[in-house]
Design a protein around this motif. Structure first.
Motif, PDB file in Angstrom:
ATOM      1  N   ALA A 196       1.091  -1.399   0.356  1.00 45.98           N
ATOM      2  CA  ALA A 196      -0.847  -0.389   0.621  1.00 45.98           C
ATOM      3  C   ALA A 196       1.034   0.788  -0.307  1.00 45.98           C
ATOM      4  N   VAL A 197       1.480   1.076   0.651  1.00 43.91           N
ATOM      5  CA  VAL A 197       2.650   2.063   0.359  1.00 43.91           C
ATOM      6  C   VAL A 197       3.318   2.938  -0.801  1.00 43.91           C
ATOM      7  N   SER A 198       3.884   1.599  -1.267  1.00 40.53           N
ATOM      8  CA  SER A 198       4.619   1.775  -3.082  1.00 40.53           C
ATOM      9  C   SER A 198       2.990   2.226  -3.289  1.00 40.53           C
ATOM     10  N   GLU A 199       2.083   1.727  -4.010  1.00 40.19           N
ATOM     11  CA  GLU A 199       1.019   2.507  -4.636  1.00 40.19           C
ATOM     12  C   GLU A 199       0.411   3.326  -4.037  1.00 40.19           C
ATOM     13  N   PHE A 200      -0.331   3.921  -2.998  1.00 39.68           N
ATOM     14  CA  PHE A 200      -0.189   5.055  -2.471  1.00 39.68           C
ATOM     15  C   PHE A 200       0.538   6.208  -2.675  1.00 39.68           C
ATOM     16  N   ALA A 201       1.909   5.655  -2.753  1.00 39.13           N
ATOM     17  CA  ALA A 201       2.707   6.626  -3.060  1.00 39.13           C
ATOM     18  C   ALA A 201       2.636   6.951  -4.484  1.00 39.13           C
ATOM     19  N   ARG A 202       2.601   6.349  -5.053  1.00 43.74           N
ATOM     20  CA  ARG A 202       2.487   6.383  -6.910  1.00 43.74           C
ATOM     21  C   ARG A 202       1.471   7.450  -7.133  1.00 43.74           C
ATOM     22  N   GLN A 250       1.350  12.428  -0.140  1.00 36.21           N
ATOM     23  CA  GLN A 250      -0.111  11.998  -0.423  1.00 36.21           C
ATOM     24  C   GLN A 250      -1.224  12.431   0.549  1.00 36.21           C
ATOM     25  N   MET A 251      -0.187  11.628   1.637  1.00 33.17           N
ATOM     26  CA  MET A 251      -0.795  11.881   3.345  1.00 33.17           C
ATOM     27  C   MET A 251      -1.257  13.586   3.338  1.00 33.17           C
ATOM     28  N   TYR A 252      -0.301  14.263   3.207  1.00 29.06           N
ATOM     29  CA  TYR A 252      -0.962  15.500   3.414  1.00 29.06           C
ATOM     30  C   TYR A 252      -1.771  15.958   2.120  1.00 29.06           C
ATOM     31  N   ALA A 253      -1.414  15.202   1.190  1.00 25.69           N
ATOM     32  CA  ALA A 253      -3.088  15.820   0.575  1.00 25.69           C
ATOM     33  C   ALA A 253      -3.924  15.628   0.310  1.00 25.69           C
ATOM     34  N   ALA A 254      -3.864  13.884   1.003  1.00 26.99           N
ATOM     35  CA  ALA A 254      -5.217  13.146   1.206  1.00 26.99           C
ATOM     36  C   ALA A 254      -5.935  14.085   2.628  1.00 26.99           C
ATOM     37  N   VAL A 255      -4.973  13.903   3.338  1.00 23.72           N
ATOM     38  CA  VAL A 255      -5.615  15.065   5.036  1.00 23.72           C
ATOM     39  C   VAL A 255      -6.379  16.097   4.035  1.00 23.72           C
ATOM     40  N   ALA A 256      -5.185  17.203   4.063  1.00 24.35           N
ATOM     41  CA  ALA A 256      -5.919  18.516   3.149  1.00 24.35           C
ATOM     42  C   ALA A 256      -7.042  18.203   2.385  1.00 24.35           C
ATOM     43  N   ALA A 257      -7.285  17.147   1.730  1.00 26.15           N
ATOM     44  CA  ALA A 257      -9.132  17.172   0.901  1.00 26.15           C
ATOM     45  C   ALA A 257      -9.750  16.408   1.808  1.00 26.15           C
ATOM     46  N   ALA A 258      -9.719  15.491   2.416  1.00 26.26           N
ATOM     47  CA  ALA A 258     -10.599  15.348   3.967  1.00 26.26           C
ATOM     48  C   ALA A 258     -10.791  16.386   4.580  1.00 26.26           C
ATOM     49  N   GLU A 259     -10.096  17.069   4.867  1.00 28.58           N
ATOM     50  CA  GLU A 259     -10.425  18.376   5.685  1.00 28.58           C
ATOM     51  C   GLU A 259     -11.269  19.451   4.739  1.00 28.58           C
ATOM     52  N   ALA A 260     -10.663  19.294   3.552  1.00 31.63           N
ATOM     53  CA  ALA A 260     -11.566  20.698   2.965  1.00 31.63           C
ATOM     54  C   ALA A 260     -12.756  20.047   2.172  1.00 31.63           C
ATOM     55  N   ALA A 261     -12.712  19.018   2.728  1.00 27.25           N
ATOM     56  CA  ALA A 261     -14.996  17.774   2.256  1.00 27.25           C
ATOM     57  C   ALA A 261     -15.066  18.005   3.278  1.00 27.25           C
ATOM     58  N   GLY A 262     -14.893  18.293   4.835  1.00 31.19           N
ATOM     59  CA  GLY A 262     -15.674  18.417   5.943  1.00 31.19           C
ATOM     60  C   GLY A 262     -14.823  17.139   7.032  1.00 31.19           C
ATOM     61  N   ASP A 263     -14.427  16.258   6.409  1.00 33.96           N
ATOM     62  CA  ASP A 263     -13.809  15.428   6.928  1.00 33.96           C
ATOM     63  C   ASP A 263     -12.932  15.479   8.124  1.00 33.96           C
ATOM     64  N   HIS A 264     -13.104  15.971   9.296  1.00 38.03           N
ATOM     65  CA  HIS A 264     -12.269  16.047  10.402  1.00 38.03           C
ATOM     66  C   HIS A 264     -11.469  15.067  10.773  1.00 38.03           C
ATOM     67  N   ALA A 265     -11.716  14.015  11.077  1.00 34.38           N
ATOM     68  CA  ALA A 265     -11.961  12.656  11.817  1.00 34.38           C
ATOM     69  C   ALA A 265     -10.445  11.981  10.744  1.00 34.38           C
ATOM     70  N   HIS A 322      -7.125   8.595  -3.457  1.00 35.25           N
ATOM     71  CA  HIS A 322      -8.228   8.406  -4.833  1.00 35.25           C
ATOM     72  C   HIS A 322      -7.560   7.902  -6.081  1.00 35.25           C
ATOM     73  N   GLY A 323      -6.527   7.983  -6.613  1.00 32.60           N
ATOM     74  CA  GLY A 323      -5.969   6.809  -7.410  1.00 32.60           C
ATOM     75  C   GLY A 323      -5.356   5.411  -7.882  1.00 32.60           C
ATOM     76  N   THR A 324      -5.036   5.148  -6.210  1.00 24.15           N
ATOM     77  CA  THR A 324      -5.328   3.916  -6.138  1.00 24.15           C
ATOM     78  C   THR A 324      -6.640   2.889  -5.171  1.00 24.15           C
ATOM     79  N   SER A 325      -6.202   1.823  -6.172  1.00 21.20           N
ATOM     80  CA  SER A 325      -8.039   0.948  -5.650  1.00 21.20           C
ATOM     81  C   SER A 325      -7.258  -0.360  -5.028  1.00 21.20           C
ATOM     82  N   THR A 326      -8.134  -0.807  -3.974  1.00 19.14           N
ATOM     83  CA  THR A 326      -7.640  -2.293  -3.020  1.00 19.14           C
ATOM     84  C   THR A 326      -7.674  -2.819  -4.023  1.00 19.14           C
ATOM     85  N   GLU A 327      -7.525  -2.976  -5.160  1.00 22.39           N
ATOM     86  CA  GLU A 327      -8.043  -4.331  -5.861  1.00 22.39           C
ATOM     87  C   GLU A 327      -6.566  -4.090  -6.383  1.00 22.39           C
ATOM     88  N   THR A 328      -5.719  -3.147  -6.926  1.00 27.27           N
ATOM     89  CA  THR A 328      -4.741  -3.046  -7.080  1.00 27.27           C
ATOM     90  C   THR A 328      -3.527  -3.421  -6.430  1.00 27.27           C
TER      91      THR A 328
END
Length: 187
Positions: free
Chosen positions: A17-23, A107-122, A27-33
């Motif tokens: 997952a680190v490798s897939e999410f890193a690349r 990616q972690m920073y971007a995902a958290v920022a996107a979630a925060e912008a969408a109102g998902d603070h948890a 949102h661009g990584t599927s659990t199937e991958t």
């Protein structure tokens, strides 16, 4: 060949997952991958993790833990400026040796920022706590005051930005860094 334990399989999922999410990002990584990369079915993947978000959180926490371990080893027996130099050099070596660590952080920073912008603070709460723990540990390792620790992290984040954008070592944007001495500070 012996079967992998659930814990070993879980570990292989986190590393994949680190490798897939890193690349590809959250949102661009599927659990199937991820499942395919590890060689398991999606239903089995969801027996190990409750969902994609749980996998992403585990991968992010692994990234933070790996950085923490690098910092702890680098600073062992050192204090002050020696510790700061060693931490900076060890971190830069980590992002050279394992670029997925750097990309996963971004990616972690971007995902958290996107979630925060969408109102998902948890979503970001666990990651903020993990990053805060890393900040605190480095602060102690440096034996620094607040300003020195902030400066250390500020230079580190600039290194993250420049490295993740692919600026080569000789590029002028690196000119304020003494990369040969291992310092994570400007000349």
């Amino acid at each position: 060949m012996a079967r992998m334990s659930a814990e070993d399989r879980r570990e292989s999922v986190v590393r994949a997952a680190v490798s897939e999410f890193a690349r590809s990002g959250y949102h661009g990584t599927s659990t199937e991958t991820i499942a395919k990369r590890v060689g398991v079915s999606q239903p089995y993947l969801f027996r190990l993790f409750t969902g994609k978000q749980a996998i992403f959180l585990a991968a992010s926490e692994r990234c933070l833990a790996d950085a923490r371990e690098v910092f702890l080893r680098a600073a062992e027996g050192l204090e002050g400026e020696e510790a700061s130099l060693a931490l900076g050099a060890a971190y830069r070596q980590l992002i050279v040796d394992d670029p997925d660590t750097l990309l996963m952080q971004m990616q972690m920073y971007a995902a958290v920022a996107a979630a925060e912008a969408a109102g998902d603070h948890a979503f970001g709460e666990r990651l903020r706590l993990g990053w805060e723990g890393l900040w605190d540990e480095v602060h102690v390792l440096l034996g620094a005051d607040q300003d020195e620790t902030t400066s250390f992290w500020a230079y580190g984040m600039l290194i993250n930005t420049l490295a993740s954008m692919g600026f080569p070592a000789g590029h002028r944007v690196w000119s304020g860094f003494d990369l040969t001495a291992g310092a994570c500070s400007a000349d």
